[in-house]
Scaffold this motif. Structure first.
Motif, short mmCIF file in Angstrom:
data_model
loop_
_atom_site.label_atom_id
_atom_site.label_comp_id
_atom_site.label_asym_id
_atom_site.label_seq_id
_atom_site.Cartn_x
_atom_site.Cartn_y
_atom_site.Cartn_z
N SER A 1 0.83 -1.20 0.00
CA SER A 1 0.00 0.00 0.00
C SER A 1 0.87 1.25 0.00
N SER A 2 0.29 2.34 -0.48
CA SER A 2 0.99 3.62 -0.35
C SER A 2 0.81 4.16 1.07
N ALA A 3 -0.28 3.75 1.72
CA ALA A 3 -0.54 4.12 3.11
C ALA A 3 -1.54 3.13 3.68
N THR A 4 -1.50 2.95 4.99
CA THR A 4 -2.41 2.02 5.65
C THR A 4 -3.14 2.74 6.78
N LEU A 5 -4.44 2.51 6.83
CA LEU A 5 -5.31 3.07 7.86
C LEU A 5 -5.60 2.01 8.92
N ILE A 6 -5.41 2.37 10.18
CA ILE A 6 -5.67 1.43 11.27
C ILE A 6 -6.27 2.20 12.44
N ASP A 7 -6.87 1.48 13.37
CA ASP A 7 -7.46 2.13 14.54
C ASP A 7 -6.44 2.14 15.68
N PRO A 8 -6.57 3.11 16.60
CA PRO A 8 -5.65 3.17 17.73
C PRO A 8 -6.03 2.23 18.87
N ILE A 9 -7.20 1.60 18.79
CA ILE A 9 -7.70 0.79 19.91
C ILE A 9 -7.11 -0.61 19.89
N TYR A 10 -7.39 -1.35 18.83
CA TYR A 10 -6.98 -2.75 18.75
C TYR A 10 -5.75 -2.97 17.87
N GLY A 11 -5.57 -2.08 16.90
CA GLY A 11 -4.62 -2.41 15.86
C GLY A 11 -3.23 -1.83 15.96
N TYR A 12 -3.14 -0.54 16.30
CA TYR A 12 -1.88 0.16 16.07
C TYR A 12 -0.70 -0.38 16.86
N THR A 13 -0.86 -0.54 18.17
CA THR A 13 0.31 -0.92 18.97
C THR A 13 0.80 -2.32 18.64
N TYR A 14 -0.11 -3.24 18.34
CA TYR A 14 0.30 -4.60 17.99
C TYR A 14 1.02 -4.63 16.64
#
Length: 361
Positions: free
Chosen positions: A67-80
């Motif tokens: 991807s040129s960029a990826t969208l993720i949520d800060p709740i479940y996704g980002y830190t992992y």
């Protein structure tokens, strides 16, 4: 139109080397819970943090590099998943709470809520390239609902300007009237006007939006050329022709004062490929797709090895086909907002620009 240095840098990082947006979304929460619950035979509420985080991590690890960029949520996704984001791939973080508060006269109208405990300042500190806000919107909803949604959009726009981050606004329509259903002819016929309405409204300068992430302006399953069950085997009465659908895409390009990209709205990859080609052939600057790209990997959960095998083969192939489908996308710098790369200008420049550039207080 001039642009700030932070927003320009961020937009460049969201795009690929051609200036086109080939972005992936893995910020789903409620919909992903429901998806995984069906696979493992549990209630959605039984799908917890570890389940969602594990799935998101695999998707980011395998597909984010494409991807040129990826969208993720800060709740479940980002830190992992943080350590798996490639250094040359942009990062968008969602700022809305999952779901919506119901209200209005029908009790079916939707009000967006910002995520408690999270805001644009934290998005900046966490290292994100851009902010994404999802808003369910119908311009013909009750006045108090419409006003609430506009105020949320304005607030996030002000915050993005303050922290000099690109603002990606995702707009999604929904049925709420008695004669409407998510999959019926009435709603399909109204879809083009609904999408045109919110595109024209929220690309206005006062909302400070930099990129619109919007729905395809028609339901292809109700298009004359595809209504015999091309995508799901179900025959439907046609609402419009393919040439009319193309004209809707061209009209979106005409009325939007900022670059726009197509979202996948949970459709399968076959339909999304057609959406992307039609949109980008007629002025869209790319796509920000989610479930269409990776949803079939969920069938293997919780077997991470099999999930990642699917993502590494079929998932990667989906991305490659999307690149081909979007080859005619309009580079963001060629959108009428900027006119051309050569004509892009910063709002502050010159030897004293750093004195006038506002710091955080």
């Amino acid at each position: 139109m001039k642009i700030s240095s932070g927003k320009l840098r961020g937009i460049k990082m969201l795009a690929d080397e051609e200036g086109k947006f080939r972005m992936m979304a893995i910020d789903q929460r409620g919909s992903l819970q429901r998806m995984l619950s069906k696979v493992v035979g549990k209630e959605p509420k039984e799908i917890g943090f570890e389940d969602l985080a594990t799935f998101k991590k695999s998707v980011v690890k395998i597909l984010s590099p494409y991807s040129s960029a990826t969208l993720i949520d800060p709740i479940y996704g980002y830190t992992y998943a943080a350590k798996y984001f490639p250094r040359n791939v942009g990062l968008l973080l969602a700022t809305e709470q999952t779901g919506a508060e119901l209200g209005g006269k029908s009790g079916k109208e939707r009000k967006t809520r910002l995520q408690p405990g999270w805001d644009v300042s934290k998005t900046k500190r966490a290292g994100a390239t851009a902010v994404k806000l999802l808003v369910y919107y119908r311009g013909d909803a009750s006045p108090e609902i419409v006003q609430h949604q506009k105020e949320i959009i304005l607030k996030v726009g002000e915050d993005c300007e303050k922290y000099d981050l690109p603002y990606v606004l995702e707009l999604v329509s929904y049925p709420f009237k008695e004669d409407e259903d998510k999959d019926n002819l009435v709603f399909a016929k109204r879809k083009p006007e609904i999408v045109m309405d919110y595109t024209e409204e929220f690309s206005k300068p006062e909302y400070k939006v930099d990129i619109l992430k919007i729905e395809f302006p028609a339901e292809l399953k109700y298009c004359k050329e595809f209504c015999d069950g091309e995508f799901d085997g179900k025959k439907r009465e046609p609402a419009y022709s393919l040439s009319e659908v193309e004209s809707y895409c061209k009209e979106l390009t005409r009325i939007s004062s900022v670059p726009w990209v197509i979202l996948s709205a949970g459709v399968k990859i076959k339909e999304f490929l057609v959406n992307v080609k039609l949109a980008t052939d007629n002025g869209a600057s790319g796509f920000l797709g989610g479930r269409a790209i990776w949803q079939d990997a969920a069938q293997y959960y919780p077997d991470v090895e099999k999930m990642e095998e699917w993502l590494s083969t079929s998932g990667v192939d989906n991305f490659r086909r999307l690149y081909e489908a979007s080859k005619n996308a309009t580079p963001y710098f060629n959108h009428k907002r900027f006119k051309s790369f050569a004509q892009m200008e910063l709002d502050l420049c010159g030897e004293d620009w750093y004195r006038d550039y506002e710091g955080l207080k």
